[in-house]
Design an enzyme around this catalytic site. Structure first.
Site, PDB file in Angstrom:
ATOM      1  N   LYS A   1     -40.495  21.769  -8.063  1.00 41.96           N
ATOM      2  CA  LYS A   1     -41.403  20.630  -8.223  1.00 41.96           C
ATOM      3  C   LYS A   1     -42.780  21.039  -7.762  1.00 41.96           C
ATOM      4  O   LYS A   1     -42.927  21.905  -6.898  1.00 41.96           O
ATOM      5  CB  LYS A   1     -40.920  19.445  -7.393  1.00 41.96           C
ATOM      6  CG  LYS A   1     -41.471  18.114  -7.847  1.00 41.96           C
ATOM      7  CD  LYS A   1     -40.653  17.576  -9.013  1.00 41.96           C
ATOM      8  CE  LYS A   1     -41.109  16.241  -9.475  1.00 41.96           C
ATOM      9  NZ  LYS A   1     -40.094  15.626 -10.360  1.00 41.96           N
TER      10      LYS A   1
HETATM   11  N1  GLU Z   1     -40.478  15.127 -14.119  1.00 38.05           N
HETATM   12  C1  GLU Z   1     -39.245  14.904 -14.820  1.00 38.05           C
HETATM   13  C2  GLU Z   1     -38.099  14.733 -13.834  1.00 38.05           C
HETATM   14  O1  GLU Z   1     -38.307  14.388 -12.688  1.00 38.05           O
HETATM   15  C3  GLU Z   1     -38.979  15.967 -15.864  1.00 38.05           C
HETATM   16  C4  GLU Z   1     -38.892  17.354 -15.342  1.00 38.05           C
HETATM   17  C5  GLU Z   1     -38.825  18.417 -16.444  1.00 38.05           C
HETATM   18  O2  GLU Z   1     -38.786  18.059 -17.606  1.00 38.05           O
HETATM   19  O3  GLU Z   1     -38.817  19.578 -16.092  1.00 38.05           O
HETATM   20  O4  GLU Z   1     -36.967  14.829 -14.190  1.00 38.05           O
END
Ligand code: GLU
Length: 439
Positions: A125
């Site tokens: 993240k």
């Molecule tokens: N931000 C989204 C999540 O929390 C998508 C993450 C992604 O597609 O890599 O799942």
């Protein structure tokens, strides 16, 4: 008020109280769920220790020239939880409250989410502590490019693939993809997912998280013998997750009785029209629902909205919304977590004891990362799928994960959250055991 007794973390002690930052409380919650799963799985203390730690944490200072000529310095992060099951995967969020604790918790949740869906990824993240609404488009572009440059040593199509999250979108991904490609001197669109279609994005990615929430909501209602038609739904948040979840559920016959955004809550027991509300925000000067009005509409606070009587409550805004302070007053029969980490671990226990079924974030909002996976696969193969192929595969992945979580929860007599964590944690632990610890 103390939320729960302290637990140990990496040899230290972590105590989260309601006065702690949301990020700290979220990390505490994520670790609590991991600990609970580890205990139920009788995980070896060694593997448990590995899973509690984060493999790589990068904190970067981001000087950006603002439109007025001044230089502001922002702080950004990228955290990679583990590399056990494949490259890192996870979004990048722009928000004033972004902190290292929060990004660390979110990276861990991505690990379990990818494992529950059986995607060949590990969790990561990123985020920048910034209020994006105060920046011009040019400032945001310079900030995004500088951030991409700063985290470039640790990202890559086979290392760690960022994606959109809170307050970031396909425009952000276009800038990230371009920056990475220019600096590397190659066309590397598969460095990010959630890109515009014209730059190698996937059909069906933009609405995928909200559609996934709708799919899981309907599967949950059916599993517990409820009718989808006429089920009353409250949605907290009207961004890309909340809007699309409301859109698809309304389309399938649910009655959306309340929706909120930053301007507050809008409640109508006769049902709301998400389409009309979205149209309103597009022409409203604040780009929010402020001032929206139809016959029968009542304004409610965010707190009141969460406690409305309904069949399904979908928290699709930010983390830490359902806490020990309001869990006793929630009147929904089912909670389907569109946001990441909207329920604290203490609240989770209260809800479970009260018989409220909660479908956890790591299952409920996994539609986004699932279609991100398809986008990445299409990019690596340089072969684009049609929308039907994306949708069919997404439903297959979501249905399989839902069934596996339900089966495990039933056989072990645990909540859906405990079942989902047990499934995700066991898959990651298995990968670590089979690979062995390097060297
Ligand atoms: N931000 C989204 C999540 O929390 C998508 C993450 C992604 O597609 O890599 O799942």
């Amino acid at each position: 008020m103390t939320l729960a007794p302290p637990v140990t973390r990496e040899g230290g002690t972590i105590t989260a109280t309601i006065q702690d930052s949301p990020g700290m409380r979220m990390l505490y919650t994520a670790l609590n769920h991991l600990d609970d799963a580890a205990e139920r799985l009788q995980l070896s203390p060694s593997i448990h220790r590995v899973l509690r730690s984060c493999e790589r944490t990068l904190k970067v200072a981001l000087p950006v020239e603002m439109d007025n000529g001044e230089i502001e310095v922002f702080t950004g992060y990228r955290v990679q939880h583990t590399n056990a099951r494949g490259p890192g995967k996870g979004g990048v969020r722009y928000h004033a409250d972004v902190s290292l604790d929060e990004v660390t918790a979110l990276a861990q949740l991505m690990t379990w989410k990818c494992a529950v869906l059986d995607l060949p990824y590990s969790g990561a993240k990123g985020g920048i502590s910034v209020s994006p609404q105060n920046l011009s488009e040019k400032e945001l572009r310079r900030l995004t490019r500088r951030y991409t440059y700063a985290i470039m040593p640790i990202i890559g199509p086979k290392k760690d693939i960022p994606a959109p999250d809170v307050n970031t979108d396909e425009r952000t991904m276009a800038w990230m993809s371009d920056t990475y490609s220019m600096l590397q001197g190659i066309a590397a669109q598969e460095i990010v997912t959630g890109k515009p279609i014209a730059l190698g994005g996937s059909l069906g990615r933009a609405d995928s998280t909200g559609l996934g929430v709708a799919i899981i909501t309907e599967s949950t209602l059916k599993r517990y013998g409820e009718l989808v038609e006429g089920a009353t739904v409250v949605v907290q948040g009207f961004g890309k997750v909340g809007y699309w979840a409301a859109h698809y559920l309304a389309q399938d016959g649910c009655k959306i009785i309340a929706i909120s955004d930053v301007s507050g809550g809008y409640y109508n027991p006769n049902g709301l029209d998400p389409e009309a509300m979205l149209k309103y925000t597009k022409s409203s000067p604040t780009r929010t629902l402020e001032g929206y009005s139809v016959p029968g509409l009542e304004r409610v606070t965010n707190e009141e909205l969460l406690c409305l009587k309904c069949d399904v409550l979908i928290p699709a805004a930010l983390e830490d919304q359902i806490t020990s302070l309001n869990a006793d007053h929630i009147q929904a029969k089912y909670i389907v977590e569109g946001a990441n980490g909207p329920t604290s671990s203490t609240a989770d226990k209260i809800l479970h004891a009260r018989g409220i079924i909660t479908v956890p974030d790591i299952l409920a909002n996994a539609g986004g990362v699932t279609v991100s996976y398809f986008e990445w696969v299409q990019g690596l193969q340089a072969f684009l799928w049609d929308l039907d192929t994306v949708r069919k595969n997404m439903r297959r992945f979501m249905d399989t994960a839902f069934q596996q979580v339900c089966d495990l929860s039933d056989s072990r007599h645990v909540s859906l959250r405990q079942g989902a964590f047990m499934l995700g944690v066991s898959r990651v632990a298995d990968a670590i055991e089979q690979r062995g610890i390097f060297p």
